[in-house]
Design an enzyme around this catalytic site. Sequence first.
Site, short mmCIF file in Angstrom:
data_model
loop_
_atom_site.label_atom_id
_atom_site.label_comp_id
_atom_site.label_asym_id
_atom_site.label_seq_id
_atom_site.Cartn_x
_atom_site.Cartn_y
_atom_site.Cartn_z
CB THR A 99 12.62 28.92 4.35
OG1 THR A 99 11.94 29.84 4.00
CG2 THR A 99 12.44 27.60 4.58
CG LEU A 173 3.51 28.46 11.10
CD1 LEU A 173 2.59 27.32 11.34
CD2 LEU A 173 3.16 29.87 12.33
CE LYS A 174 8.43 30.27 3.94
NZ LYS A 174 9.61 30.96 3.97
CG LEU A 175 10.72 24.10 7.18
CD1 LEU A 175 11.27 23.03 7.88
CD2 LEU A 175 11.00 24.34 5.92
#
Length: 299
Positions: A99, A173-175
């Site tokens: 991340t 998108l992960k955050l």
Amino acid sequence: MGEMKVGLVGVGLMGHGIARNLAAKGWPLGFLDHPGNQPVQDLMDLGARRVADRQQLAAESEVIVLCVSGSPQVEEVLLGAAGMLAAIRPGTVIVDCSTAIPSSTARLARLTEEAGGRFMDAAMTRTPLEAEAGRLNLLVGAEDDLLERMRPLLGAFAENIFHAGGPGAGHTLKLLHNYVSIGQATLLSEAAACARKAGIPAQVFTDALAQGGGYGAALDRIGPFLLEGDTSRMRFFVSNAAKDMAYYLHMTQDLAAQNHAAGGVDRALRSLSEGGYSEGYLAEAPAFFDSLGGDVPEG
């Protein structure tokens, strides 16, 4: 059967499952020896090799998978003393499953291209349970052709692949995903602590949420802790949650996006870290909030 030689950095709670699935499914695997690794005998029994030196691992690998904590660690692995970028082969693919801050990712992608390699971010969602089962979700930032080339390898440890765009889009998108996921878990944990102080039985609290608008993944993961003290559904450290929220706020500032609610989640998680619970699991946050009591400090 895999043919590309894979080097993996970060055999932690998530990385171990990635490594085990790659080795079990025939991909030639080397992994960096590191004191933060989980036990690795099972990997070696499957034919994986332990490598002591980052640059040696880079020189021997056609694909390098990174599964470390965040942007500072990714930058150190690739660019620091004995950094891997200085030793990669032409055409080496770097797959960053960490991340990370998207602006850092975009910079690393450019530097990888300049070093003769290719870069993709493939951030993970789900938990170590799904990692071991080979059922992770991957949020990918990559050029179309590179993603198609890497699908067989990614499919060895992922159930679903979401292509968000070019390099950096997967980490964006992960955050977004983690803000929603961590935010829901934090909200639920504060509510559960308040419910206990008000004398609401945990079973009644969870049942009422499960049959109404409070149901969701956060309840599925934290509910077992409320009812049975079981943390297995969300073995995610408070420190990692706080780090991810800091990254999300960094990203919103880069994008000039609103972050009022995110600021509240950030303050709540910082209160846990400052209260001595940074290395506790997020599943335990209801007990941590209960122990702290009072209002979350402002600022």
